[in-house]
Design an enzyme around this catalytic site. Sequence first.
Site, PDB file in Angstrom:
ATOM      1  N   GLN A 140      62.269  38.692  -2.233  1.00 40.10           N
ATOM      2  CA  GLN A 140      62.744  37.447  -2.808  1.00 40.10           C
ATOM      3  C   GLN A 140      63.267  37.617  -4.230  1.00 40.10           C
ATOM      4  OE1 GLN A 140      59.258  35.186  -0.339  1.00 40.10           O
ATOM      5  NE2 GLN A 140      60.242  33.927  -1.861  1.00 40.10           N
ATOM      6  N   THR A 146      69.742  19.551 -13.969  1.00 37.89           N
ATOM      7  CA  THR A 146      70.070  20.669 -14.874  1.00 37.89           C
ATOM      8  C   THR A 146      69.371  21.974 -14.476  1.00 37.89           C
ATOM      9  OG1 THR A 146      68.241  20.013 -16.305  1.00 37.89           O
ATOM     10  CG2 THR A 146      70.428  19.120 -16.839  1.00 37.89           C
ATOM     11  N   GLY A 147      68.565  21.941 -13.439  1.00 37.58           N
ATOM     12  CA  GLY A 147      67.883  23.155 -12.965  1.00 37.58           C
ATOM     13  C   GLY A 147      68.765  23.961 -12.018  1.00 37.58           C
ATOM     14  N   ASN A 148      68.302  25.155 -11.656  1.00 36.94           N
ATOM     15  CA  ASN A 148      69.072  26.024 -10.738  1.00 36.94           C
ATOM     16  C   ASN A 148      69.467  25.274  -9.475  1.00 36.94           C
ATOM     17  OD1 ASN A 148      69.127  28.390 -12.217  1.00 36.94           O
ATOM     18  ND2 ASN A 148      67.371  29.323 -11.191  1.00 36.94           N
ATOM     19  N   VAL A 149      68.485  24.642  -8.831  1.00 39.65           N
ATOM     20  CA  VAL A 149      68.741  23.992  -7.538  1.00 39.65           C
ATOM     21  C   VAL A 149      69.540  22.700  -7.725  1.00 39.65           C
ATOM     22  CG1 VAL A 149      67.650  22.917  -5.516  1.00 39.65           C
ATOM     23  CG2 VAL A 149      66.716  25.048  -6.441  1.00 39.65           C
ATOM     24  N   HIS A 151      67.669  35.917  -1.033  1.00 43.69           N
ATOM     25  CA  HIS A 151      66.403  36.399  -0.437  1.00 43.69           C
ATOM     26  C   HIS A 151      66.737  37.204   0.825  1.00 43.69           C
ATOM     27  CE1 HIS A 151      64.160  34.078  -3.214  1.00 43.69           C
ATOM     28  NE2 HIS A 151      63.669  33.121  -2.432  1.00 43.69           N
ATOM     29  N   SER A 160      65.614  34.249  -8.884  1.00 46.46           N
ATOM     30  CA  SER A 160      66.100  32.858  -9.079  1.00 46.46           C
ATOM     31  C   SER A 160      65.170  31.872  -8.377  1.00 46.46           C
ATOM     32  CB  SER A 160      67.524  32.687  -8.537  1.00 46.46           C
ATOM     33  OG  SER A 160      67.562  33.090  -7.178  1.00 46.46           O
ATOM     34  N   GLY A 161      64.397  32.369  -7.434  1.00 43.35           N
ATOM     35  CA  GLY A 161      63.388  31.518  -6.784  1.00 43.35           C
ATOM     36  C   GLY A 161      62.341  31.029  -7.763  1.00 43.35           C
ATOM     37  N   CYS A 169      62.376  28.028   0.511  1.00 49.51           N
ATOM     38  CA  CYS A 169      63.604  28.798   0.703  1.00 49.51           C
ATOM     39  C   CYS A 169      63.399  29.935   1.715  1.00 49.51           C
ATOM     40  CB  CYS A 169      64.107  29.356  -0.610  1.00 49.51           C
ATOM     41  SG  CYS A 169      62.845  29.986  -1.684  1.00 49.51           S
TER      42      CYS A 169
END
EC number: 1.2.1.11
Length: 340
Positions: free
Chosen positions: A157, A11-14, A243, A160-161, A130
């Site tokens: 960067q 459920t996370g961004n990545v 990035h 979203s990182g 990343c």
Amino acid sequence: MGYKVAVVGATGNVGREMLNILAEREFPVDEIAALASRRSLGTECSFGDKTVKTQDLEHFDFTGWDMALFAIGSDATKEYAPKAAKAGCVVIDNSSLYRYDPDIPLIVPEVNADAIMGYAKRNIIANPNCSTAQMVVALKPLHDRAKIKRVVVSTYQSVSGSGKEAMDELWDQTKGMYVPGQEVAPSVYPKQIAFNVIPHIDVFLDDGSTKEEWKMVAETKKIVDPSIKVTATCVRVPVFVGHSEAINIEFEEFLDEDEARDILREAPGIMVVDKREAGGYVTPVECVGEFATYISRIRQDSTIENGLNIWCVSDNLRKGAALNAVQIAELLGQRVLKKG
Ligand code: 2RA
């Protein structure tokens, strides 16, 4: 005959990007498990034109599962990755926990695919940071042609990182600057990120660099060549995804800018957009959702004997994390598990 694949941190961004990219690249999946913490239980995640309900990581049995793509923090990874590995499920981990372990391969498929065979020691493969991933994709083909002595990199960067909370902070802080009384104080970051830049990512180390900068040094050495000297300045900028990096490279021998451009044009994973005119270069908003690492502004650095400058842009959630992890899964399938 395909693979049983678990995405941990779905459920996370990545994690969400991992599911998207597994579907987009039609990875041969027989069964998919979207795993998350109990608080996300039952959340529906997209997997191509399907949806999968998240399952509870805490009680999940990895026995019989081929591979697990991990996209959770180092602490949780420390608890669950060994369990998965011990159950015979190969772990591809996006956290920094295992990257520097000599027994665990740190892989960018376009750069050091052969190192994947080292997975067998611990049944774990590490995904790079990343900001490292996109840089080494660009460095490797140039290093093969004219050995690199030194790299000086400044990164720009995206938020979203740092995760979804940081993206919300940028959005709310930006809006709040136009609506009196709705100002949003810094929370995720120590200073305002809207219309500002912050030269600080991760923790400060004793030598005055940050851990993000140290990661770029250590990981470039492990993935490409330990003899390469790297110095980095990592900066957070008010961009949601993507990035960017200004990379200065010193070689052992002269490498002409035109030859460098030709080499990069032919290199795997790279798209060169390099015209010396307004708009003749890539910017972060253009890389979002793309697989490529984009290279622009290729030019000699005449201040040193064998110097070159390049501009490098990539979607940090894709090549910087989820795409690289899926490419490792593809490599594992092709070289080791051989189903699908
Ligand atoms: C960042 N590279 O950009 C770090 C972790 N994703 O925040």
